[in-house]
Design an enzyme around this catalytic site. Structure first.
Site, PDB file in Angstrom:
ATOM      1  N   HIS A  40     -30.827 -17.682 -74.452  1.00 32.67           N
ATOM      2  CA  HIS A  40     -31.743 -17.955 -75.413  1.00 32.67           C
ATOM      3  C   HIS A  40     -32.022 -16.680 -76.315  1.00 32.67           C
ATOM      4  O   HIS A  40     -33.105 -16.088 -76.229  1.00 32.67           O
ATOM      5  CB  HIS A  40     -33.319 -18.293 -75.009  1.00 32.67           C
ATOM      6  CG  HIS A  40     -33.385 -19.484 -74.358  1.00 32.67           C
ATOM      7  ND1 HIS A  40     -34.061 -19.905 -73.315  1.00 32.67           N
ATOM      8  CD2 HIS A  40     -32.996 -20.531 -75.020  1.00 32.67           C
ATOM      9  CE1 HIS A  40     -33.968 -21.148 -73.132  1.00 32.67           C
ATOM     10  NE2 HIS A  40     -33.413 -21.729 -74.215  1.00 32.67           N
ATOM     11  N   GLU A 127     -33.035 -26.544 -67.280  1.00 35.47           N
ATOM     12  CA  GLU A 127     -32.672 -26.156 -65.567  1.00 35.47           C
ATOM     13  C   GLU A 127     -33.287 -27.451 -64.860  1.00 35.47           C
ATOM     14  O   GLU A 127     -32.704 -28.006 -63.808  1.00 35.47           O
ATOM     15  CB  GLU A 127     -33.329 -25.047 -65.337  1.00 35.47           C
ATOM     16  CG  GLU A 127     -33.036 -24.866 -63.684  1.00 35.47           C
ATOM     17  CD  GLU A 127     -33.875 -23.668 -63.102  1.00 35.47           C
ATOM     18  OE1 GLU A 127     -33.911 -22.597 -63.766  1.00 35.47           O
ATOM     19  OE2 GLU A 127     -34.299 -23.769 -62.172  1.00 35.47           O
ATOM     20  N   SER A 228     -38.875 -18.530 -73.052  1.00 35.94           N
ATOM     21  CA  SER A 228     -40.217 -19.072 -72.334  1.00 35.94           C
ATOM     22  C   SER A 228     -40.430 -17.601 -71.502  1.00 35.94           C
ATOM     23  O   SER A 228     -41.763 -17.121 -71.403  1.00 35.94           O
ATOM     24  CB  SER A 228     -40.284 -19.934 -71.848  1.00 35.94           C
ATOM     25  OG  SER A 228     -39.507 -20.198 -70.655  1.00 35.94           O
ATOM     26  N   SER A 271     -32.844 -12.868 -71.426  1.00 35.09           N
ATOM     27  CA  SER A 271     -31.795 -12.914 -72.437  1.00 35.09           C
ATOM     28  C   SER A 271     -31.454 -11.795 -73.170  1.00 35.09           C
ATOM     29  O   SER A 271     -31.147 -12.189 -74.243  1.00 35.09           O
ATOM     30  CB  SER A 271     -31.984 -14.205 -73.096  1.00 35.09           C
ATOM     31  OG  SER A 271     -32.631 -15.018 -72.291  1.00 35.09           O
TER      32      SER A 271
HETATM   33  S1  SF4 Z   1     -30.815 -14.734 -61.329  1.00 40.18           S
HETATM   34 FE1  SF4 Z   1     -31.544 -15.560 -63.203  1.00 40.18          FE
HETATM   35  S2  SF4 Z   1     -30.344 -17.336 -63.970  1.00 40.18           S
HETATM   36 FE2  SF4 Z   1     -30.323 -16.830 -61.606  1.00 40.18          FE
HETATM   37  S3  SF4 Z   1     -32.108 -17.993 -61.079  1.00 40.18           S
HETATM   38 FE3  SF4 Z   1     -32.544 -15.909 -61.139  1.00 40.18          FE
HETATM   39  S4  SF4 Z   1     -33.565 -16.056 -63.169  1.00 40.18           S
HETATM   40 FE4  SF4 Z   1     -32.185 -17.790 -63.152  1.00 40.18          FE
END
Ligand code: SF4
Length: 288
Positions: A40, A127, A228, A271
Site C-alpha cells: 500500500h 489477507e 490501514s 509499507s
Molecule cells: S511479517 Fe509483515 S507481512 Fe508478515 S504477517 Fe507480519 S505484518 Fe504481515
C-alpha cells in the site's frame, strides 16, 4: 534538530521480502504482474509500473491473462488463485508471508477435519479473503463483540454448540480484542480450538510508536493513505502527541517548528520504503 526514529519503522520482514522478490524479476524479459498492489504505497507501485510491472486487480483480470509471470504479495491469496494460475500455465512467484501461509495451512487442515472456521479480522481485507479461500467448509468472519455475541446467540447455533470450531486471526488484528472475542466463544461453551496467528511485527511497531510519541512534542508518521496499519499508527501517536503529522512523502511535510523544539519523533507504516523515511529524517535534522 534531534530526531528519534523508531527502529521498527517501515517494511516488516514479510513486506520487505515481497518487494525484493518483485524487483528481482525485473529485466528477465517477461511481463510481470502482481496480484493486487505489492504494497500500500503509491510511490513504490509507481516505480514498479515505470519498470514494467502491472497490477492485476482480481480474479477476473487474472482469467483474462495468457502470458507473463504473476507475483503473489505478502497478504497471500485463496487456493482458487493458485488453481487458476496452474490451469492457465502461468508462472508464479509466491511472496506470501510465511506467517500468513501458516494460517492457510491451519485452515486447510482444520476445515478438512470438519471444523467450522472462524476468522477474527476485517472481512474486506485481502489477507482475510485469502485465508477464507483455504477452507473446504463453512467460514464466519468476525471483527466485533456484537458479531461474536450474535453468532454465539443465534438459535441455529444452539443446536450446533457441539460442532467443532477453529478460530484463527488476521495477522494484524489487535491482540487484546482477539482475546476478548475468543473469550465470548469459550464462555458460551463452544468447542473451539484457537490459533493465535497475530504477527508481532505490528504490535512491536505500535508499542514503539506510542512510546516515542509520549516523549516528543512533534511526531511524524509516514505511510500510504490507503494503509490501514499506518492510519492506526497515526491514531496511536495522536493520542500521545497532539502535533502528529501523517505524510506520504517529504513533499507533504509542512512543519513549522521553533528552533528549540524538543526532538521530533518519526515512525512509518509497514509499507513505507526506507529511502522515504531517510529523506524525511535528514530533512528534519538539517532544516530545523
Ligand atoms: S511479517 Fe509483515 S507481512 Fe508478515 S504477517 Fe507480519 S505484518 Fe504481515
Amino acid at each position: 534538530m534531534e530526531v528519534i526514529r523508531a527502529k521498527s519503522a517501515g517494511f516488516c520482514f514479510g513486506v520487505k521480502r515481497a518487494v525484493e522478490k518483485v524487483y528481482e524479476q525485473i529485466g528477465k524479459g517477461r511481463k510481470i504482474y502482481t496480484f493486487g498492489p505489492i504494497i500500500h504505497n503509491e510511490e513504490v507501485v509507481r516505480d514498479l509500473e515505470a519498470r514494467g510491472v502491472s497490477v492485476i486487480e482480481g480474479i477476473e483480470e487474472l482469467k483474462a491473462l495468457d502470458e507473463g509471470m504473476v507475483v503473489i504479495r505478502s497478504h497471500g491469496v485463496s487456493k482458487e488463485v493458485y488453481d487458476l494460475l496452474e490451469k492457465k500455465g502461468l508462472e508464479c512467484v509466491d511472496a506470501t508471508c510465511p506467517f500468513v501461509k501458516r494460517i492457510h495451512d491451519i485452515v486447510e487442515k482444520e476445515s478438512g477435519q470438519g471444523k467450522k472456521i472462524v476468522i477474527i479480522g476485517n472481512p474486506g481485507h485481502p489477507e482475510v479473503e485469502g485465508i477464507k479461500g483455504w477452507s473446504s467448509g463453512e467460514v464466519e468472519i468476525i471483527e466485533s463483540i456484537e458479531q461474536a455475541e450474535r453468532f454465539t446467540n443465534e438459535e441455529k447455533n444452539l443446536a450446533v454448540k457441539e460442532e467443532k470450531i477453529c478460530i484463527v486471526s488476521q495477522t494484524t488484528f489487535n491482540y487484546n480484542k482477539f482475546k476478548e472475542l475468543v473469550e465470548i466463544f469459550l464462555k458460551k461453551g463452544y468447542n473451539v480450538s484457537v490459533a493465535n496467528t497475530i504477527c508481532s511485527a505490528t504490535e512491536e511497531r505500535q508499542t514503539e510508536a506510542r512510546q516515542i510519541a509520549s516523549q516528543v512534542e512533534n511526531m511524524i508518521v509516514i505511510g500510504g493513505t490507503h494503509s490501514s496499519n499506518t492510519r492506526k499508527l497515526y491514531e496511536i501517536c495522536k493520542e500521545e502527541c497532539e502535533n502528529t503529522y501523517f505524510i506520504q512523502t517529504l513533499d507533504d511535510l509542512r512543519l513549522e517548528l521553533p528552533k528549540a523544539a524538543s526532538p521530533v519523533g518519526i515512525t512509518a507504516g509497514a509499507s513505507t520504503p526506507n529511502n522515504i523515511i531517510e529523506e524525511v529524517q535528514n530533512y528534519v535534522r538539517i532544516n530545523f
